[in-house]
Scaffold this motif. Structure first.
Motif, mmCIF file in Angstrom:
data_model
loop_
_atom_site.group_PDB
_atom_site.id
_atom_site.type_symbol
_atom_site.label_atom_id
_atom_site.label_comp_id
_atom_site.label_asym_id
_atom_site.label_seq_id
_atom_site.Cartn_x
_atom_site.Cartn_y
_atom_site.Cartn_z
ATOM 1 N N HIS A 11 0.825 -1.207 0.000
ATOM 2 C CA HIS A 11 0.000 0.000 0.000
ATOM 3 C C HIS A 11 0.865 1.264 0.000
ATOM 4 O O HIS A 11 2.057 1.224 0.311
ATOM 5 N N SER A 12 0.230 2.366 -0.299
ATOM 6 C CA SER A 12 0.919 3.663 -0.332
ATOM 7 C C SER A 12 0.979 4.311 1.051
ATOM 8 O O SER A 12 1.590 5.365 1.208
ATOM 9 N N GLU A 13 0.322 3.714 2.038
ATOM 10 C CA GLU A 13 0.344 4.190 3.415
ATOM 11 C C GLU A 13 1.052 3.171 4.293
ATOM 12 O O GLU A 13 1.123 1.988 3.954
ATOM 13 N N PRO A 14 1.582 3.591 5.443
ATOM 14 C CA PRO A 14 2.217 2.639 6.357
ATOM 15 C C PRO A 14 1.249 1.520 6.758
ATOM 16 O O PRO A 14 0.061 1.749 6.975
ATOM 17 N N ILE A 47 -2.450 -13.506 11.818
ATOM 18 C CA ILE A 47 -1.957 -12.128 11.720
ATOM 19 C C ILE A 47 -3.100 -11.213 11.286
ATOM 20 O O ILE A 47 -3.869 -11.556 10.388
ATOM 21 N N LYS A 48 -3.179 -10.055 11.919
ATOM 22 C CA LYS A 48 -4.175 -9.051 11.539
ATOM 23 C C LYS A 48 -3.474 -7.705 11.422
ATOM 24 O O LYS A 48 -2.627 -7.356 12.245
ATOM 25 N N THR A 49 -3.845 -6.939 10.382
ATOM 26 C CA THR A 49 -3.252 -5.623 10.154
ATOM 27 C C THR A 49 -4.337 -4.555 10.135
ATOM 28 O O THR A 49 -5.542 -4.863 10.124
ATOM 29 N N ASN A 50 -3.917 -3.299 10.102
ATOM 30 C CA ASN A 50 -4.891 -2.203 10.040
ATOM 31 C C ASN A 50 -5.536 -2.086 8.664
ATOM 32 O O ASN A 50 -6.471 -1.315 8.483
ATOM 33 N N ALA A 51 -5.018 -2.840 7.682
ATOM 34 C CA ALA A 51 -5.633 -2.855 6.356
ATOM 35 C C ALA A 51 -6.748 -3.882 6.255
ATOM 36 O O ALA A 51 -7.447 -3.962 5.247
ATOM 37 N N SER A 52 -6.929 -4.698 7.302
ATOM 38 C CA SER A 52 -7.947 -5.741 7.298
ATOM 39 C C SER A 52 -9.254 -5.213 7.874
ATOM 40 O O SER A 52 -9.252 -4.328 8.733
ATOM 41 N N ASP A 53 -10.369 -5.784 7.390
ATOM 42 C CA ASP A 53 -11.638 -5.459 8.025
ATOM 43 C C ASP A 53 -11.811 -6.363 9.249
ATOM 44 O O ASP A 53 -10.917 -7.128 9.611
ATOM 45 N N SER A 54 -12.959 -6.288 9.877
ATOM 46 C CA SER A 54 -13.155 -6.990 11.154
ATOM 47 C C SER A 54 -13.135 -8.510 10.997
ATOM 48 O O SER A 54 -12.928 -9.231 11.978
ATOM 49 N N THR A 55 -13.370 -9.017 9.782
ATOM 50 C CA THR A 55 -13.433 -10.468 9.572
ATOM 51 C C THR A 55 -12.241 -10.997 8.785
ATOM 52 O O THR A 55 -12.142 -12.200 8.570
ATOM 53 N N GLU A 56 -11.350 -10.141 8.346
ATOM 54 C CA GLU A 56 -10.244 -10.578 7.489
ATOM 55 C C GLU A 56 -8.962 -10.722 8.299
ATOM 56 O O GLU A 56 -8.600 -9.838 9.067
#
Length: 322
Positions: free
Chosen positions: A187-190, A248-257
């Motif tokens: 992504h273009s953001e951190p 693993i969960k990142t801030n790019a994931s939604d609540s179920t991803e």
């Protein structure tokens, strides 16, 4: 803010698979009863075929077959399958569900008995481990209607974060397997890793630096860069085939991803030469980049010296070394 590395117990699955054996999990109204591991795939298929020769199929699946289409490696997708009993008189009692691949996982049935004209359901999860087409047959065993088969399909595509399962590692007893988990930010953001869990047992997570904790910055990945964020440390205490999972969960994931990485390690007592990693991953290099060098560490678990006379690589890539 301090990072906390937590461990969670792995959820029980409806079946366990190997290449040649299917473990059928049987259950009653109270839950799991027993596990059978003596039934080979070929005999199970023969049993399934013989039960339906000349008979109509007294059950209906919705959808008739399940196609997950393309799904990134390590990123699970779940779909629900419904079973309908078209009979107006007979009740279908479901005993077990099984499969022969680790790419597909199934839940228990919502209801074990399907009354006349009724239905039940179960969930199927596609967790691609490799890139390419995957297909398999689920076997649904009943108490008095034989074995029903259900086809599932999927296509594994490259993981956008360049993550992969850790498969094929082979280590001696009382040693360790400790690969670094490298995550790429497309992504273009951190990209911020917000949580990471292991399924427990002999698999533990620790920071690459060996520290017990740190700030969120350690788990922040700049745009279009790759960073080692965690070390998966497996301690081989007894000879066996071990399977664990990393979530693993990142801030790019939604609540179920989320991302799930299987970790499979064979622990053996046989003396020999072993590597500290199952694969040398050079990542992605551009034509202008400098050559990248990785070290391969070997362990001799035997009692005698083993001379290394030559080395060989099978790919078309050039191999440089002294």
């Amino acid at each position: 803010m301090t990072l906390v590395v937590a461990a969670a117990r792995a959820e029980k699955e409806a079946f366990v698979q190997s290449e040649s054996i299917i473990e059928v999990l049987r259950f009653d109204d109270g839950g799991l009863l027993q596990t059978e591991t003596t039934l080979g795939l070929s005999s199970y298929q023969q049993k399934s075929i013989s039960l339906y020769r000349g008979n109509c199929r007294p059950i209906r699946f919705e959808p008739p077959m399940l196609d997950f289409h393309e799904q990134p490696v390590g990123m699970p997708k779940m779909e629900k399958v419904y079973l309908h009993n078209p009979s107006s008189e007979e009740t279908i009692t479901l005993v077990s569900i099984s499969a022969t691949t680790s790419h597909f996982h199934a839940s228990f049935f919502q209801n074990r008995k399907i009354l006349p004209g009724g239905n039940t359901s179960f969930d199927v999860v596609f967790l691609a481990r490799v890139v390419g087409n995957v297909e398999n047959t689920l076997f649904i065993n009943t108490s008095n209607h034989g074995v029903f088969t259900y086809q599932v399909f999927g296509v594994g595509v490259p993981n956008p974060y360049r993550l992969r399962p850790f498969l094929g590692a082979r280590v001696p007893v009382n040693s360790s397997f400790s690969p670094i988990i490298n995550i790429h930010n497309p992504h273009s953001e951190p990209l911020q890793v917000v949580e990471m869990y292991s399924s427990g047992g002999d698999l533990h997570l620790e920071l690459p630096t060996g520290q017990q904790g740190g700030t969120r910055k350690l788990w922040e990945i700049p745009p279009y860069e790759t960073k080692g964020v965690m070390r998966a440390s497996f301690s081989s205490r007894e000879a066996d085939n071990h399977t664990a999972f990393i979530r693993i969960k990142t801030n790019a994931s939604d609540s179920t991803e989320f991302i799930i990485l299987p970790v499979e390690v064979e622990v053996t007592t046989a003396p020999g030469i072993y590597s500290s990693t199952e694969m040398l991953d050079f990542g992605t290099l551009r034509t202008q980049d400098l050559p990248k060098v990785l070290n391969l560490h070997l362990l001799n678990s035997g009692t005698k010296d083993v001379p290394i006379t030559h080395r060989r690589q099978k790919s078309h890539l050039s191999f440089l070394g002294k």
